[in-house]
Scaffold this motif. Structure first.
Motif, PDB file in Angstrom:
ATOM      1  N   ASP A   1       0.822  -1.213   0.000  1.00  0.00           N
ATOM      2  CA  ASP A   1       0.000   0.000   0.000  1.00  0.00           C
ATOM      3  C   ASP A   1       0.852   1.257   0.000  1.00  0.00           C
ATOM      4  N   ASP A   2       1.954   1.231   0.744  1.00  0.00           N
ATOM      5  CA  ASP A   2       2.801   2.418   0.886  1.00  0.00           C
ATOM      6  C   ASP A   2       3.776   2.609  -0.270  1.00  0.00           C
ATOM      7  N   ASN A   3       4.008   1.551  -1.061  1.00  0.00           N
ATOM      8  CA  ASN A   3       5.032   1.615  -2.126  1.00  0.00           C
ATOM      9  C   ASN A   3       4.540   0.963  -3.417  1.00  0.00           C
ATOM     10  N   PRO A   4       3.374   1.353  -3.920  1.00  0.00           N
ATOM     11  CA  PRO A   4       2.802   0.640  -5.071  1.00  0.00           C
ATOM     12  C   PRO A   4       3.657   0.685  -6.333  1.00  0.00           C
ATOM     13  N   ASP A   5       4.485   1.706  -6.480  1.00  0.00           N
ATOM     14  CA  ASP A   5       5.303   1.821  -7.684  1.00  0.00           C
ATOM     15  C   ASP A   5       6.642   1.093  -7.567  1.00  0.00           C
ATOM     16  N   LEU A   6       6.954   0.585  -6.374  1.00  0.00           N
ATOM     17  CA  LEU A   6       8.243  -0.077  -6.159  1.00  0.00           C
ATOM     18  C   LEU A   6       8.147  -1.590  -6.072  1.00  0.00           C
ATOM     19  N   VAL A   7       7.045  -2.093  -5.517  1.00  0.00           N
ATOM     20  CA  VAL A   7       6.995  -3.521  -5.202  1.00  0.00           C
ATOM     21  C   VAL A   7       6.543  -4.382  -6.374  1.00  0.00           C
ATOM     22  N   GLN A   8       7.068  -5.595  -6.381  1.00  0.00           N
ATOM     23  CA  GLN A   8       6.574  -6.669  -7.239  1.00  0.00           C
ATOM     24  C   GLN A   8       6.126  -7.782  -6.293  1.00  0.00           C
ATOM     25  N   VAL A   9       4.998  -8.396  -6.606  1.00  0.00           N
ATOM     26  CA  VAL A   9       4.442  -9.436  -5.746  1.00  0.00           C
ATOM     27  C   VAL A   9       4.628 -10.794  -6.423  1.00  0.00           C
ATOM     28  N   LEU A  10       5.289 -11.708  -5.706  1.00  0.00           N
ATOM     29  CA  LEU A  10       5.462 -13.053  -6.237  1.00  0.00           C
ATOM     30  C   LEU A  10       4.133 -13.790  -6.195  1.00  0.00           C
ATOM     31  N   GLN A  11       3.941 -14.689  -7.139  1.00  0.00           N
ATOM     32  CA  GLN A  11       2.720 -15.493  -7.169  1.00  0.00           C
ATOM     33  C   GLN A  11       2.551 -16.223  -5.838  1.00  0.00           C
ATOM     34  N   ALA A  12       1.321 -16.457  -5.470  1.00  0.00           N
ATOM     35  CA  ALA A  12       0.990 -17.061  -4.178  1.00  0.00           C
ATOM     36  C   ALA A  12       1.223 -18.573  -4.199  1.00  0.00           C
ATOM     37  N   VAL A  13       2.498 -18.958  -4.212  1.00  0.00           N
ATOM     38  CA  VAL A  13       2.854 -20.376  -4.264  1.00  0.00           C
ATOM     39  C   VAL A  13       3.676 -20.815  -3.057  1.00  0.00           C
ATOM     40  N   PHE A  14       4.030 -19.876  -2.184  1.00  0.00           N
ATOM     41  CA  PHE A  14       4.920 -20.170  -1.059  1.00  0.00           C
ATOM     42  C   PHE A  14       4.149 -20.429   0.229  1.00  0.00           C
ATOM     43  N   ASN A  15       4.737 -21.272   1.075  1.00  0.00           N
ATOM     44  CA  ASN A  15       4.237 -21.540   2.415  1.00  0.00           C
ATOM     45  C   ASN A  15       5.287 -21.070   3.414  1.00  0.00           C
ATOM     46  N   ASN A  16       4.838 -20.621   4.576  1.00  0.00           N
ATOM     47  CA  ASN A  16       5.721 -20.098   5.611  1.00  0.00           C
ATOM     48  C   ASN A  16       6.075 -21.219   6.590  1.00  0.00           C
ATOM     49  N   TYR A  17       7.355 -21.558   6.705  1.00  0.00           N
ATOM     50  CA  TYR A  17       7.793 -22.668   7.550  1.00  0.00           C
ATOM     51  C   TYR A  17       8.704 -22.272   8.694  1.00  0.00           C
ATOM     52  N   GLY A  18       9.299 -21.101   8.654  1.00  0.00           N
ATOM     53  CA  GLY A  18      10.292 -20.727   9.652  1.00  0.00           C
ATOM     54  C   GLY A  18       9.697 -20.248  10.950  1.00  0.00           C
ATOM     55  N   GLY A  19      10.539 -20.185  11.975  1.00  0.00           N
ATOM     56  CA  GLY A  19      10.125 -19.658  13.263  1.00  0.00           C
ATOM     57  C   GLY A  19       9.939 -18.155  13.240  1.00  0.00           C
ATOM     58  N   LYS A  20      10.602 -17.481  12.314  1.00  0.00           N
ATOM     59  CA  LYS A  20      10.437 -16.045  12.124  1.00  0.00           C
ATOM     60  C   LYS A  20       9.368 -15.882  11.047  1.00  0.00           C
TER      61      LYS A  20
END
Length: 159
Positions: free
Chosen positions: A10-29
């Motif tokens: 929202d704050d940086n619409p002209d800077l960010v690229q969004v990766l396709q939603a294929v990842f899962n979060n596995y880490g403790g962080k």
């Protein structure tokens, strides 16, 4: 530091690229970000292991494993070494293993899936080359951020 990818978008619409939603979060962080170090490899995690043993403060290893679901590019021992050397996290376009142990580590880990089979270590791969994963071109030295909402990149550090 905790990052909220929706807020960064929202704050940086002209800077960010969004990766396709294929990842899962596995880490403790659960939220992590930093300067990108790329590794391109296929079913050989030699470079991942090597670089997890090097200083990584403020950095995220982004591994293009070709989307393979046949062998794990990260396990608990390599992940623990990455924590010891200050890495913020890893984004792996491929599989990991030892997920219960990795979930206990202070390390961000996003990957496609899990599999118990380790890779061969043949020393094959490329370090710090541009890669294309999940619909986005990623360059070393740019920045990546990840949380439970997704994974984004930016050419500059975001706050």
């Amino acid at each position: 530091m905790d990052y909220m990818t929706p807020d960064l978008c929202d704050d940086n619409p002209d800077l960010v690229q969004v990766l396709q939603a294929v990842f899962n979060n596995y880490g403790g962080k659960r939220s992590f970000g930093g300067e990108i170090v790329t590794i391109k490899c296929f079913e050989d995690n030699s470079l991942v292991k090597e670089h997890a043993g090097m200083p990584g403060t403020g950095k995220v290893m982004v591994v293009d494993g070709g989307g393979s679901l046949r062998k794990a590019l990260l396990g608990d021992m390599i992940a623990a070494n990455a924590v010891k050397n200050g890495w913020e996290g890893l984004v792996i376009y491929g599989c990991i293993r030892d997920v219960d142990a990795i979930a206990e580590l202070d390390l961000g880990v996003q990957a496609l899936n899990t599999i118990p089979l380790k890779t061969e270590k043949l020393g094959i791969g490329d370090l710090n080359v541009p890669i294309q994963i999940a619909g986005v071109s990623i360059k070393p030295g740019e920045f990546i951020y990840a949380d439970n909402n997704g994974v984004i990149t930016s050419p500059m550090a975001l706050k």
